[in-house]
Write a protein that holds these residues in place. Structure first.
Motif, PDB file in Angstrom:
ATOM      1  N   ALA A  92       0.584  -4.581   7.625  1.00  0.00           N
ATOM      2  CA  ALA A  92       1.873  -4.661   6.924  1.00  0.00           C
ATOM      3  C   ALA A  92       2.985  -4.537   7.953  1.00  0.00           C
ATOM      4  CB  ALA A  92       2.000  -3.554   5.880  1.00  0.00           C
ATOM      5  N   ARG A  93       4.047  -5.311   7.763  1.00  0.00           N
ATOM      6  CA  ARG A  93       5.224  -5.146   8.616  1.00  0.00           C
ATOM      7  C   ARG A  93       5.866  -3.790   8.326  1.00  0.00           C
ATOM      8  NH1 ARG A  93       7.821 -10.153  10.567  1.00  0.00           N
ATOM      9  NH2 ARG A  93       6.393 -11.893  10.178  1.00  0.00           N
ATOM     10  N   GLY A  96       9.171  -5.087   5.491  1.00  0.00           N
ATOM     11  CA  GLY A  96       8.739  -6.394   5.038  1.00  0.00           C
ATOM     12  C   GLY A  96       9.817  -7.150   4.286  1.00  0.00           C
ATOM     13  N   LYS A 100      11.098  -4.145   2.009  1.00  0.00           N
ATOM     14  CA  LYS A 100      10.035  -3.270   1.514  1.00  0.00           C
ATOM     15  C   LYS A 100       9.426  -2.500   2.683  1.00  0.00           C
ATOM     16  CE  LYS A 100       5.743  -3.257  -1.171  1.00  0.00           C
ATOM     17  NZ  LYS A 100       5.050  -2.314  -0.269  1.00  0.00           N
ATOM     18  N   SER A 102       6.630   0.283   4.465  1.00  0.00           N
ATOM     19  CA  SER A 102       5.163   0.355   4.416  1.00  0.00           C
ATOM     20  C   SER A 102       4.639   1.740   4.786  1.00  0.00           C
ATOM     21  CB  SER A 102       4.557  -0.699   5.341  1.00  0.00           C
ATOM     22  OG  SER A 102       5.032  -0.535   6.676  1.00  0.00           O
ATOM     23  N   VAL A 105       0.928   2.262   3.772  1.00  0.00           N
ATOM     24  CA  VAL A 105      -0.070   1.665   4.666  1.00  0.00           C
ATOM     25  C   VAL A 105      -0.220   2.502   5.933  1.00  0.00           C
ATOM     26  CG1 VAL A 105      -0.601  -0.351   6.100  1.00  0.00           C
ATOM     27  CG2 VAL A 105       0.280  -0.655   3.773  1.00  0.00           C
ATOM     28  N   GLY A 156       2.727  -6.881  12.646  1.00  0.00           N
ATOM     29  CA  GLY A 156       2.160  -6.437  11.384  1.00  0.00           C
ATOM     30  C   GLY A 156       1.082  -5.393  11.512  1.00  0.00           C
TER      31      GLY A 156
END
Length: 254
Positions: A92-93, A96, A100, A102, A105, A156
């Motif tokens: 995940a960036r 994002g 958004k 992360s 994650v 990412g």
């Protein structure tokens, strides 16, 4: 250290690098505890190699302790060989689309990859320290799994790179701490291997990735990781460092 006749515990042993390592250690005469969150995978490998299967979430310190207790009870002693292969590879960036974030994650990746490795190493070393030393004074060896992401992960993969970089970074201080007990600590940083993580990629992506590997121009085979683990166990002067196993690959930004 000899593998034959010793007890080994391998996390992530139900598939991929862990399964290959469990198979190789058993073939060399070790009694192997195959630890995995996926108990079905662990049981399949354990049945194949004549070992035992243990279910555990490595991110849960209490569960890891219970897994070591179960392995010790069923195999007749504490392991002198501990190999951590359990891990996740979520991407995940950092920020994002539509801004958004992360954090979820990042937290989950570190819980499994980093805290899980730390939990397993801690319990393993604690039990090894109580074993009688071998002829050369060695009591055991811990092998952790970092990644080439430690040095050149892609866009990412900040969470994954952070988790694997920390595993590489703690190798030397852990080896220095456990030296007084005759316990070695090493880390392997694999590159691009045939594992469930890679097999889930589209074929065109896999071809593009493989093209970046100088030689051999292919994905690594899990048994090659297991071969290096075997060599680390056998060579008493390997201690406190991280070995890249990657076909000379250096990953591009994306």
């Amino acid at each position: 250290m000899r593998i034959d006749g010793n007890i080994a515990l391998v996390t992530g042993g139900g598939s991929g690098l862990g399964a290959a390592t469990a198979r190789r250690l058993a073939a060399q005469g070790a009694k192997v505890a195959v630890v995995d969150f996926n108990i079905d995978g662990a049981q399949a490998v354990a049945e194949e190699i004549g070992g035992i299967a243990v279910q555990a979430d490595v991110s849960d310190e209490t569960a890891v302790g219970a897994a070591f207790d179960e392995a010790e009870q069923k195999l007749g002693g504490a392991p002198r060989i501990v190999v951590s292969c359990a891990g996740v590879g979520m991407a995940a960036r950092i920020v994002g689309r539509e801004r958004k974030l992360s954090f979820d994650v990042f937290e989950q990746t570190l819980k499994v990859n980093l805290f899980g490795t730390y939990n397993v190493m801690s319990h393993g070393a604690c039990r090894m320290a109580e074993l009688e030393p071998l002829e050369d004074g060695e009591r055991g060896v811990v092998i952790n799994t970092a990644s080439v992401a430690w040095q050149d992960e892609q866009l990412g993969q900040a969470a994954y790179a952070a988790s694997k970089g920390a595993i590489a970074s703690m190798c030397l201080p852990a080896a220095r701490e456990f030296a007084q007990s005759g316990i070695r600590v090493m880390a392997i940083a694999p590159g691009l291997f045939h594992t469930p993580m890679m097999e889930g990629l589209p074929e065109e992506v896999a071809v593009k990735i493989t093209a970046n590997i100088p030689f051999p121009s292919r994905l690594g085979e899990p048994q090659e990781f297991a071969m290096l683990a075997e060599q680390i166990i056998a060579n008493p002067f390997l201690n406190g460092t991280t070995i890249r196993l990657d076909g000379a690959v250096r990953l591009p930004p994306r």
